[in-house]
Design a protein around this motif. Structure first.
Motif, mmCIF file in Angstrom:
data_model
loop_
_atom_site.group_PDB
_atom_site.id
_atom_site.type_symbol
_atom_site.label_atom_id
_atom_site.label_comp_id
_atom_site.label_asym_id
_atom_site.label_seq_id
_atom_site.Cartn_x
_atom_site.Cartn_y
_atom_site.Cartn_z
ATOM 1 N N LEU A 1 -5.883 16.962 -3.542
ATOM 2 C CA LEU A 1 -5.328 15.250 -2.812
ATOM 3 C C LEU A 1 -4.130 14.876 -2.964
ATOM 4 O O LEU A 1 -3.706 15.056 -4.069
ATOM 5 C CB LEU A 1 -6.061 14.438 -3.479
ATOM 6 C CG LEU A 1 -6.010 12.787 -2.801
ATOM 7 C CD1 LEU A 1 -6.250 12.650 -0.909
ATOM 8 C CD2 LEU A 1 -7.042 11.762 -2.991
ATOM 9 N N PHE A 2 -3.313 15.144 -2.430
ATOM 10 C CA PHE A 2 -1.717 15.134 -2.652
ATOM 11 C C PHE A 2 -0.632 13.871 -1.582
ATOM 12 O O PHE A 2 -1.558 13.993 -0.853
ATOM 13 C CB PHE A 2 -0.935 16.260 -2.747
ATOM 14 C CG PHE A 2 0.470 16.587 -2.450
ATOM 15 C CD1 PHE A 2 1.246 16.257 -3.992
ATOM 16 C CD2 PHE A 2 1.513 17.256 -1.912
ATOM 17 C CE1 PHE A 2 2.501 15.831 -3.882
ATOM 18 C CE2 PHE A 2 2.375 17.467 -2.100
ATOM 19 C CZ PHE A 2 3.116 16.806 -3.447
ATOM 20 N N ILE B 1 -7.069 8.356 3.438
ATOM 21 C CA ILE B 1 -8.299 9.642 2.518
ATOM 22 C C ILE B 1 -9.631 9.047 3.077
ATOM 23 O O ILE B 1 -9.759 10.506 3.658
ATOM 24 C CB ILE B 1 -7.803 9.148 0.915
ATOM 25 C CG1 ILE B 1 -6.244 9.104 0.419
ATOM 26 C CG2 ILE B 1 -8.861 10.307 0.611
ATOM 27 C CD1 ILE B 1 -6.060 8.099 -0.426
ATOM 28 N N ALA C 1 1.395 3.701 -3.927
ATOM 29 C CA ALA C 1 0.214 2.725 -4.868
ATOM 30 C C ALA C 1 -1.582 3.793 -4.735
ATOM 31 O O ALA C 1 -1.305 4.812 -3.765
ATOM 32 C CB ALA C 1 0.110 2.110 -3.865
ATOM 33 N N GLU D 1 0.736 -1.080 -0.304
ATOM 34 C CA GLU D 1 -0.180 -0.053 -0.015
ATOM 35 C C GLU D 1 0.871 1.460 0.340
ATOM 36 O O GLU D 1 0.166 2.130 -0.188
ATOM 37 C CB GLU D 1 -0.777 0.113 1.206
ATOM 38 C CG GLU D 1 -0.144 0.069 2.820
ATOM 39 C CD GLU D 1 -1.454 0.417 3.322
ATOM 40 O OE1 GLU D 1 -2.537 1.004 3.544
ATOM 41 O OE2 GLU D 1 -1.390 -0.485 4.788
ATOM 42 N N HIS D 2 1.906 1.128 -0.431
ATOM 43 C CA HIS D 2 2.916 2.217 0.317
ATOM 44 C C HIS D 2 3.614 2.360 -0.962
ATOM 45 O O HIS D 2 4.513 3.400 -1.109
ATOM 46 C CB HIS D 2 3.996 2.094 1.352
ATOM 47 C CG HIS D 2 3.239 1.929 3.259
ATOM 48 N ND1 HIS D 2 2.729 3.089 3.108
ATOM 49 C CD2 HIS D 2 3.264 1.328 4.086
ATOM 50 C CE1 HIS D 2 2.437 3.093 4.405
ATOM 51 N NE2 HIS D 2 2.785 1.509 4.715
ATOM 52 N N MET E 1 -2.251 13.305 -8.371
ATOM 53 C CA MET E 1 -1.828 13.152 -6.774
ATOM 54 C C MET E 1 -1.061 13.286 -6.220
ATOM 55 O O MET E 1 -0.088 13.789 -5.428
ATOM 56 C CB MET E 1 -2.317 11.954 -6.177
ATOM 57 C CG MET E 1 -4.174 11.902 -5.501
ATOM 58 S SD MET E 1 -4.627 10.606 -5.678
ATOM 59 C CE MET E 1 -6.131 9.792 -5.875
ATOM 60 N N ARG F 1 0.922 22.193 -1.751
ATOM 61 C CA ARG F 1 1.852 21.090 -2.068
ATOM 62 C C ARG F 1 3.549 20.880 -1.581
ATOM 63 O O ARG F 1 4.578 20.535 -0.644
ATOM 64 C CB ARG F 1 1.781 20.844 -3.484
ATOM 65 C CG ARG F 1 0.467 19.977 -3.734
ATOM 66 C CD ARG F 1 0.012 19.111 -5.513
ATOM 67 N NE ARG F 1 -0.886 19.038 -5.333
ATOM 68 C CZ ARG F 1 -1.384 17.646 -6.226
ATOM 69 N NH1 ARG F 1 -0.174 17.628 -6.867
ATOM 70 N NH2 ARG F 1 -2.639 17.690 -5.892
ATOM 71 N N PRO G 1 -4.778 4.945 -4.407
ATOM 72 C CA PRO G 1 -5.014 4.945 -2.683
ATOM 73 C C PRO G 1 -6.376 4.099 -2.737
ATOM 74 O O PRO G 1 -6.895 4.282 -4.101
ATOM 75 C CB PRO G 1 -5.003 6.198 -2.172
ATOM 76 C CG PRO G 1 -4.874 7.235 -3.455
ATOM 77 C CD PRO G 1 -3.883 6.083 -4.120
ATOM 78 N N LEU G 2 -6.941 3.526 -1.958
ATOM 79 C CA LEU G 2 -8.076 2.534 -1.988
ATOM 80 C C LEU G 2 -9.039 2.942 -1.008
ATOM 81 O O LEU G 2 -8.091 2.652 0.290
ATOM 82 C CB LEU G 2 -7.791 1.166 -2.379
ATOM 83 C CG LEU G 2 -7.701 0.497 -3.948
ATOM 84 C CD1 LEU G 2 -7.134 -0.676 -4.017
ATOM 85 C CD2 LEU G 2 -8.576 1.192 -4.598
ATOM 86 N N ASP G 3 -9.716 2.745 -0.898
ATOM 87 C CA ASP G 3 -10.693 3.142 0.853
ATOM 88 C C ASP G 3 -10.834 1.801 1.277
ATOM 89 O O ASP G 3 -10.838 1.590 2.521
ATOM 90 C CB ASP G 3 -12.225 2.985 0.832
ATOM 91 C CG ASP G 3 -11.857 4.520 0.390
ATOM 92 O OD1 ASP G 3 -10.826 5.166 0.980
ATOM 93 O OD2 ASP G 3 -13.312 5.193 0.264
ATOM 94 N N SER H 1 -8.579 3.182 5.662
ATOM 95 C CA SER H 1 -8.166 4.204 4.816
ATOM 96 C C SER H 1 -7.753 6.050 5.296
ATOM 97 O O SER H 1 -8.672 6.276 5.414
ATOM 98 C CB SER H 1 -9.024 4.639 3.909
ATOM 99 O OG SER H 1 -8.994 5.497 2.822
#
Lengths: 304, 304
Positions: B216-217, B184, A221, A205-206, A297, B257, A223-225, B182
């Protein structure tokens, strides 16, 4: 251009916090080939038993890959069972049933031997070597490896690493392999020891870190919830990376950076569903759209 | 332009795998103010006891910050002791001796009250509130928080969050605060619940994520081969971020950023040495050079 991918084709029984699937299509080559097929002609080298379901073969064919080097042998298809736990990147292997893999010795046809790109997906390094040795003059050879082979077949892993251009390892593997904690230092050691063009360290995930002679790249990666099934993420990452590179006229640092980002994007689709379901109807334009999102992002402002 | 920073000034006794320091200069405001001073005029609001060593005061002054709101009270300076372990981002607090902090009630002078930027570094939220309430019309207010206050003074933390523009939390804190895994989703919840401009989630060696209404950064951390003393990394991150934003004519997504990347770069210098030694002789041009290095590692190619 085409990419040859050797690895396992399996029937997976997987338990994750999101649910359970039995005898679902899996295996490192199945994931990697589906991923690579988004970008180029992929050619799968592997073996299944006579019990391999026709629907799985039909699905693989529907994704446009070449299955002429997927052998069918008397006996059972390779089966693997694993369980994933919450908040834990490690998984427990519940069972491994090698089946026809126990006696597998890959033989490539002429069209496979002439491919420009080879991805040695996760499989016993002896089989990875057998494939490398049959290739005529690939432009780029990439290999994935994992803890298991570092423990049980270290010498053969070393020989594979000496023969390839690009090695992929996950962070815990590269730390263990090199004996240093810093991922960059570990990646450098791996690259230098085997004269690699690049070492790619996968961090789940990183994201991933690319250590090349003339480049150092940090890719996050996508990002996913939430994650439904982590199986195959690393295989799909490597397959997408290899497939995208194969599709390009040359391998520059910029191309490699984009290839790694494509790898993380395709892997993100994989883990959103069980088995290969995340790639079942995925198109290149779905992938490009998510890549654009990811690029937005991480893009950094101009600076002095 | 100037930034007011309230937080602790402490004498730290720290043990890490790299060694041990006793009664070294520390505290959230000391780290944050030193970091912010690289970019703008920083004004420290805090308190020390009569035992506060003259050399520490001289060092802080040498970094160009305004200490006119650093109170000196009869009694002992705040002391903190902590131990860090290998491969573990969590630390053990060995002791906390509040000293003069037990009765602290910050009073800002006219020049502090008129500052354009305020950074509420880690300290009891009651003190953070007292500072916010004395500000006349700051352009931007940022607050750092931590687990301890979410446990012991949750209502006051909520009030602080309602009053600021930007909240900084680390990943475990924001997950706990929001109840979602998550980062985010957790950052979005934090931002929306308190009407924040941005929620900044600090991920230690994995960098930081900024969740804004329109941005989103993902920022990586500057990679280091080894860490000498993690103390103050988050404080310096917040101080550098606040100081850089204060120095800019406007706060745009691109500015933000860059501010976050400056935060990770300054934090990387902090953790390379004990106490504030990593900032002792650091110049803006050292920081810019490392920022350029980091930008080169993360810059992505143009894409369709």
């Amino acid at each position: 251009m085409s990419v040859v991918i050797v690895g396992s084709v399996a029937l997976d029984t997987v338990v994750t916090p999101a649910g359970r699937r039995e005898e679902a299509l899996g295996g490192s080559a199945a994931y990697a080939c589906c991923a690579a097929s988004l970008f180029t002609q992929a050619r799968l080298v592997g073996i299944v038993g006579e019990d391999f379901p026709q629907e799985h073969r039909a699905f693989l064919e529907s994704r446009g890959m070449d299955l002429s080097s997927l052998a069918v042998a008397p006996g059972r298809t390779f089966r693997w069972g694993g369980t994933y736990f919450d908040d834990d990147r490690e998984r427990r292997t519940d069972f491994t049933d090698l089946g026809v893999f126990a006696e597998f010795s890959p033989v490539l046809g002429a069209v496979q031997r002439q491919a420009e790109t080879v991805f040695l997906a996760n499989i016993h390094p002896r089989l990875q070597l057998q494939v490398v040795e049959q290739m005529e003059s690939p432009r780029l050879t990439l290999a994935d490896t994992m803890n298991l082979w570092l423990d049980t077949a270290r010498e053969e892993v070393m020989t594979v690493l000496d023969r390839v251009d690009v090695a992929l390892m996950n962070d815990s593997e590269v730390r263990r392999y090199s004996g240093v904690r810093s991922i960059i230092a570990a990646g450098r050691r791996l690259r230098e020891r085997h004269g690699l063009l690049s070492a790619v360290v996968k961090k789940g995930e990183h994201g991933a870190v690319v250590v090349s002679a003339d480049d150092l790249f940090f890719a996050p990666a996508y990002p996913l919830d939430s994650v439904t099934d982590p199986t195959g993420a690393g295989d799909a990452f490597g397959g997408a990376l290899s497939g995208y590179l194969d599709s390009q006229p040359a391998v520059s640092p910029a191309t490699f950076r984009l290839a790694v980002l494509y790898g993380t994007v395709v892997a993100s689709f994989v883990v959103q569903a069980f088995s290969l379901d995340g790639l079942r109807t995925l198109t290149r334009s779905d992938v490009d759209a998510r890549l654009r999102e990811l690029l937005a992002m991480i893009r950094v402002p101009e600076f002095g």
